[in-house]
Design a protein around this motif. Sequence first.
Motif, PDB file in Angstrom:
ATOM      1  N   ARG A  83      -2.358   8.209   8.814  1.00 28.86           N
ATOM      2  CA  ARG A  83      -3.487   7.280   8.910  1.00 28.86           C
ATOM      3  C   ARG A  83      -3.503   6.534  10.239  1.00 28.86           C
ATOM      4  O   ARG A  83      -4.523   5.971  10.632  1.00 28.86           O
ATOM      5  CB  ARG A  83      -3.425   6.255   7.773  1.00 28.86           C
ATOM      6  CG  ARG A  83      -3.722   6.816   6.395  1.00 28.86           C
ATOM      7  CD  ARG A  83      -4.082   5.675   5.471  1.00 28.86           C
ATOM      8  NE  ARG A  83      -3.987   6.042   4.069  1.00 28.86           N
ATOM      9  CZ  ARG A  83      -4.140   5.190   3.068  1.00 28.86           C
ATOM     10  NH1 ARG A  83      -4.363   3.903   3.335  1.00 28.86           N
ATOM     11  NH2 ARG A  83      -4.050   5.588   1.810  1.00 28.86           N
TER      12      ARG A  83
ATOM     13  N   ALA B 212       5.171   5.583  -5.895  1.00 26.72           N
ATOM     14  CA  ALA B 212       3.756   5.793  -6.199  1.00 26.72           C
ATOM     15  C   ALA B 212       3.587   6.814  -7.320  1.00 26.72           C
ATOM     16  O   ALA B 212       2.771   6.623  -8.234  1.00 26.72           O
ATOM     17  CB  ALA B 212       3.018   6.251  -4.937  1.00 26.72           C
TER      18      ALA B 212
ATOM     19  N   TRP C 218       0.333   4.179  -0.743  1.00 23.80           N
ATOM     20  CA  TRP C 218      -0.338   5.435  -0.368  1.00 23.80           C
ATOM     21  C   TRP C 218      -0.589   5.535   1.128  1.00 23.80           C
ATOM     22  O   TRP C 218      -1.178   6.506   1.603  1.00 23.80           O
ATOM     23  CB  TRP C 218      -1.656   5.570  -1.135  1.00 23.80           C
ATOM     24  CG  TRP C 218      -1.462   5.585  -2.621  1.00 23.80           C
ATOM     25  CD1 TRP C 218      -1.711   4.557  -3.500  1.00 23.80           C
ATOM     26  CD2 TRP C 218      -0.960   6.660  -3.406  1.00 23.80           C
ATOM     27  NE1 TRP C 218      -1.397   4.939  -4.772  1.00 23.80           N
ATOM     28  CE2 TRP C 218      -0.933   6.222  -4.749  1.00 23.80           C
ATOM     29  CE3 TRP C 218      -0.526   7.959  -3.112  1.00 23.80           C
ATOM     30  CZ2 TRP C 218      -0.492   7.030  -5.801  1.00 23.80           C
ATOM     31  CZ3 TRP C 218      -0.090   8.767  -4.154  1.00 23.80           C
ATOM     32  CH2 TRP C 218      -0.076   8.304  -5.472  1.00 23.80           C
ATOM     33  N   HIS C 219      -0.151   4.534   1.869  1.00 24.41           N
ATOM     34  CA  HIS C 219      -0.337   4.571   3.322  1.00 24.41           C
ATOM     35  C   HIS C 219       0.766   5.420   3.946  1.00 24.41           C
ATOM     36  O   HIS C 219       1.954   5.204   3.692  1.00 24.41           O
ATOM     37  CB  HIS C 219      -0.279   3.159   3.912  1.00 24.41           C
ATOM     38  CG  HIS C 219      -0.549   3.103   5.376  1.00 24.41           C
ATOM     39  ND1 HIS C 219      -1.803   2.847   5.898  1.00 24.41           N
ATOM     40  CD2 HIS C 219       0.265   3.287   6.449  1.00 24.41           C
ATOM     41  CE1 HIS C 219      -1.748   2.858   7.216  1.00 24.41           C
ATOM     42  NE2 HIS C 219      -0.499   3.137   7.584  1.00 24.41           N
ATOM     43  N   HIS C 220       0.363   6.407   4.760  1.00 19.61           N
ATOM     44  CA  HIS C 220       1.338   7.254   5.446  1.00 19.61           C
ATOM     45  C   HIS C 220       1.001   7.303   6.935  1.00 19.61           C
ATOM     46  O   HIS C 220      -0.079   6.882   7.362  1.00 19.61           O
ATOM     47  CB  HIS C 220       1.350   8.659   4.836  1.00 19.61           C
ATOM     48  CG  HIS C 220       1.739   8.655   3.387  1.00 19.61           C
ATOM     49  ND1 HIS C 220       2.947   8.187   2.941  1.00 19.61           N
ATOM     50  CD2 HIS C 220       1.057   9.053   2.275  1.00 19.61           C
ATOM     51  CE1 HIS C 220       3.015   8.302   1.621  1.00 19.61           C
ATOM     52  NE2 HIS C 220       1.877   8.808   1.194  1.00 19.61           N
TER      53      HIS C 220
ATOM     54  N   THR D 281       3.927  -1.574   4.985  1.00 22.91           N
ATOM     55  CA  THR D 281       3.570  -0.887   3.743  1.00 22.91           C
ATOM     56  C   THR D 281       4.805  -0.380   3.005  1.00 22.91           C
ATOM     57  O   THR D 281       4.684   0.190   1.921  1.00 22.91           O
ATOM     58  CB  THR D 281       2.610   0.294   4.005  1.00 22.91           C
ATOM     59  OG1 THR D 281       3.276   1.277   4.791  1.00 22.91           O
ATOM     60  CG2 THR D 281       1.358  -0.176   4.725  1.00 22.91           C
TER      61      THR D 281
ATOM     62  N   THR E 167       7.417   5.989   0.344  1.00 19.93           N
ATOM     63  CA  THR E 167       6.807   5.314  -0.800  1.00 19.93           C
ATOM     64  C   THR E 167       6.297   6.256  -1.881  1.00 19.93           C
ATOM     65  O   THR E 167       5.964   5.807  -2.981  1.00 19.93           O
ATOM     66  CB  THR E 167       5.644   4.422  -0.323  1.00 19.93           C
ATOM     67  OG1 THR E 167       4.720   5.212   0.443  1.00 19.93           O
ATOM     68  CG2 THR E 167       6.164   3.274   0.532  1.00 19.93           C
ATOM     69  N   GLU E 168       6.260   7.547  -1.609  1.00 17.14           N
ATOM     70  CA  GLU E 168       5.713   8.487  -2.580  1.00 17.14           C
ATOM     71  C   GLU E 168       6.471   8.508  -3.915  1.00 17.14           C
ATOM     72  O   GLU E 168       5.847   8.640  -4.976  1.00 17.14           O
ATOM     73  CB  GLU E 168       5.669   9.893  -1.978  1.00 17.14           C
ATOM     74  CG  GLU E 168       4.691  10.833  -2.646  1.00 17.14           C
ATOM     75  CD  GLU E 168       3.242  10.452  -2.430  1.00 17.14           C
ATOM     76  OE1 GLU E 168       2.403  10.803  -3.279  1.00 17.14           O
ATOM     77  OE2 GLU E 168       2.941   9.792  -1.416  1.00 17.14           O
TER      78      GLU E 168
ATOM     79  N   ASP F 140       0.860  -1.184   0.000  1.00 13.23           N
ATOM     80  CA  ASP F 140       0.000   0.000   0.000  1.00 13.23           C
ATOM     81  C   ASP F 140       0.900   1.239   0.000  1.00 13.23           C
ATOM     82  O   ASP F 140       1.219   1.785   1.060  1.00 13.23           O
ATOM     83  CB  ASP F 140      -0.924  -0.010   1.217  1.00 13.23           C
ATOM     84  CG  ASP F 140      -1.877   1.186   1.230  1.00 13.23           C
ATOM     85  OD1 ASP F 140      -1.830   2.005   0.290  1.00 13.23           O
ATOM     86  OD2 ASP F 140      -2.653   1.298   2.191  1.00 13.23           O
TER      87      ASP F 140
ATOM     88  N   THR G  12       5.923  14.134  -7.813  1.00  9.69           N
ATOM     89  CA  THR G  12       4.981  14.132  -8.930  1.00  9.69           C
ATOM     90  C   THR G  12       5.550  14.880 -10.124  1.00  9.69           C
ATOM     91  O   THR G  12       5.401  14.442 -11.277  1.00  9.69           O
ATOM     92  CB  THR G  12       3.646  14.759  -8.493  1.00  9.69           C
ATOM     93  OG1 THR G  12       3.081  13.979  -7.435  1.00  9.69           O
ATOM     94  CG2 THR G  12       2.660  14.813  -9.649  1.00  9.69           C
TER      95      THR G  12
ATOM     96  N   ALA H  26       2.047   6.089 -11.015  1.00 12.21           N
ATOM     97  CA  ALA H  26       0.867   6.845 -11.434  1.00 12.21           C
ATOM     98  C   ALA H  26       1.089   7.518 -12.786  1.00 12.21           C
ATOM     99  O   ALA H  26       0.141   7.731 -13.559  1.00 12.21           O
ATOM    100  CB  ALA H  26       0.504   7.882 -10.377  1.00 12.21           C
TER     101      ALA H  26
END
Length: 338
Positions: free
Chosen positions: A12, A103, A7-9, A305, A99-100, A5, A80, A107
């Motif tokens: 959460r 990710a 997108w888990h940070h 994660t 993990t960004e 996962d 990004t 994407a």
Amino acid sequence: MADYDLWHHGDREVGEGLVDLAVNVRLPAPPAWLRAELAAALDDLAAYPDVTAAVSSVAARHGLPESQVLVTSGAAEAFTLLATALRPRHAVVVHPQFTEPEAALRAAGHAVHRVLLSPDDGFRLGGVPEDADLVYVGNPTNPTSVLHPAADLLALRRPGRLVVVDEAFLDAVPGETESVAGQPGFAVLRSLTKTWGIAGLRAGYVLAEESVVDSLRAVQPPWSVSSLAAVAVVACCRPAALEEAEKLAAAAESDREYLVSGLTALDVEVLGEPRGPFVLVRLAGADVVRERLRERGFAVRRGDTFPGLDSRYLRIAVRDRETVDRFLAALATTVSSV
């Protein structure tokens, strides 16, 4: 390739009434002098943001030309922008790390090659394929807290390769040792949110060669950096702020050593040689421990994660000694019951 996962940070993990050891933001709120500057800027919010002064401040702070600075909406925006602007043939992300980067690459439609560092040798840097033309490394790395020597990072440099180093936590290391900011062939990402308690404001920047900065700027949305974030960048780059950050880093180092000592006394295995404001631990039944710590009022970050880790790992943020004492007491009770 194993599924994680991405997108888990840590946010959460946090919940109402829980003591937060899951998020790596050091201060619970911005210092008074920074709040005052942000409040004074509220009357200017009718105007569109202008990052000119912020770019100049970052350039002066690092001794680089303004053409090698891009101010971003937090360091996360930079991931990004890199994924959007670049067309790598062989992108590599060195894990475990934030993990960004992976990710964002996925994407944007890029294939990602994972290089997994081993906890059994302290997550020593190595194994990057020779033909990789885009490489991501954290330093100090989230979640391992390992600080790679600058010499090891510089050894990754190759013609035609861009090495992206996430230095979001380097201002928590006294003296900011092992930075590669300003080195050709590197893009360094910095964040102001961790040290100054402004994660909600989103303030960061990229340091890279002019051609890289130009490519990123070309795909950056207009006015993505808010007026208040630009004010924060200027304020946090002043000499007085840098001096205060150095004191905060020394305090964090002392508090981390206190936490590590307490964990060791409980026979909890601390991985690597922690240098950031957090530590990574490995213990049997860590998933159960995490849930029972929540029942006792403490939130810690799950490790499964992060590529390269599994359910045996937890990340624990460094806090003041009073908080750490209460946490260690809760952990001792929890571990003995698992």
